[in-house]
Design a protein around this motif. Structure first.
Motif, PDB file in Angstrom:
ATOM      1  N   LYS A   1      38.912  50.636 -16.978  1.00  0.00           N
ATOM      2  CA  LYS A   1      37.518  50.973 -16.693  1.00  0.00           C
ATOM      3  C   LYS A   1      36.601  50.433 -17.802  1.00  0.00           C
ATOM      4  O   LYS A   1      35.580  49.817 -17.532  1.00  0.00           O
ATOM      5  CB  LYS A   1      37.390  52.503 -16.589  1.00  0.00           C
ATOM      6  N   ARG A   2      37.023  50.602 -19.056  1.00  0.00           N
ATOM      7  CA  ARG A   2      36.246  50.115 -20.201  1.00  0.00           C
ATOM      8  C   ARG A   2      36.088  48.599 -20.139  1.00  0.00           C
ATOM      9  O   ARG A   2      35.003  48.061 -20.332  1.00  0.00           O
ATOM     10  CB  ARG A   2      36.940  50.528 -21.503  1.00  0.00           C
ATOM     11  N   ARG A   3      37.185  47.895 -19.833  1.00  0.00           N
ATOM     12  CA  ARG A   3      37.151  46.424 -19.765  1.00  0.00           C
ATOM     13  C   ARG A   3      36.258  45.950 -18.626  1.00  0.00           C
ATOM     14  O   ARG A   3      35.494  45.004 -18.789  1.00  0.00           O
ATOM     15  CB  ARG A   3      38.561  45.869 -19.565  1.00  0.00           C
ATOM     16  N   LEU A   4      36.402  46.590 -17.482  1.00  0.00           N
ATOM     17  CA  LEU A   4      35.634  46.179 -16.307  1.00  0.00           C
ATOM     18  C   LEU A   4      34.140  46.354 -16.544  1.00  0.00           C
ATOM     19  O   LEU A   4      33.346  45.455 -16.266  1.00  0.00           O
ATOM     20  CB  LEU A   4      36.095  46.986 -15.088  1.00  0.00           C
ATOM     21  N   ILE A   5      33.764  47.482 -17.098  1.00  0.00           N
ATOM     22  CA  ILE A   5      32.352  47.751 -17.387  1.00  0.00           C
ATOM     23  C   ILE A   5      31.865  46.823 -18.506  1.00  0.00           C
ATOM     24  O   ILE A   5      30.758  46.300 -18.464  1.00  0.00           O
ATOM     25  CB  ILE A   5      32.135  49.244 -17.733  1.00  0.00           C
TER      26      ILE A   5
END
Length: 195
Positions: A138-142
């Motif tokens: 989630k952190r990477r995608l955002i």
């Protein structure tokens, strides 16, 4: 087709944001002999894209005729805007020369390739790239900043489905550190092709 002298087609899959392209790019920097399968598409070329390098660009009637003739490993109709497909012939030609072939694809495509490859007598080795955790994904995608919050939410929902399918794959690599994941992927490819 695959025997002691030919490696299997490597099918690489994983959720958006996991770093598949980054890991594969790192491997290809060190090992340019790996051939990344080139897809066919009916969409118009973008500035700088080269036919046969980025995609095989074709008209919709041409694409549909090739699809009907069984010339693709898999195809997808993306939002009714364009067709995409993986041509069989160049994949087979490279494998017959024992050149490692990697197909980076989504879950649906990976399942289709496995089914279709069996019909064609091709052997496939599936590799799933997964994140250390869903929170990290989630952190990477955002962090990529390439999608709207709505698109991010949709990708994260899709990622849950994809992560649940990880046990379907022959090999799994956790992309915690890119260089380590790239080394792991290279070892899988090297072992498969006797390099």
């Amino acid at each position: 087709m695959a025997d002691s002298q030919h490696g299997r087609l490597i099918v690489l899959c994983g959720p958006a944001g996991v770093g598949k392209g980054t890991v594969l790019g790192r491997v290809r920097e060190q090992h340019p002999e790996i051939w990344l399968s080139v897809s066919a598409t009916t969409r118009q070329p973008r500035p700088g894209e080269v036919n046969g390098v980025n995609y095989f660009f074709m008209t919709e009637p041409e694409f549909l005729a090739k699809e009907k003739a069984g010339e693709f490993l898999e195809t997808a109709d993306v939002f009714g805007l364009a067709h995409y497909g993986t041509p069989v012939k160049p994949v087979v030609e490279h494998l017959e020369r024992n050149i490692p072939v990697v197909l980076e694809i989504d879950l649906q495509g990976a399942r289709t390739v496995k089914r279709r490859a069996k019909e064609l007598g091709l052997e496939v080795l599936t590799v799933f790239i997964e994140p250390p955790s869903f929170e990290e994904l989630k952190r990477r995608l955002i962090g990529r900043g390439t999608e709207t919050p709505q698109q991010q939410a949709k990708r994260l929902e899709t990622a849950k489905v994809e992560l649940a399918a990880a046990p379907e794959f022959d090999k799994r690599i956790v992309n915690n550190v890119v260089d380590e994941a790239a080394d792991e992927l290279w070892h899988i490819i090297a072992e498969e092709f006797g390099l």
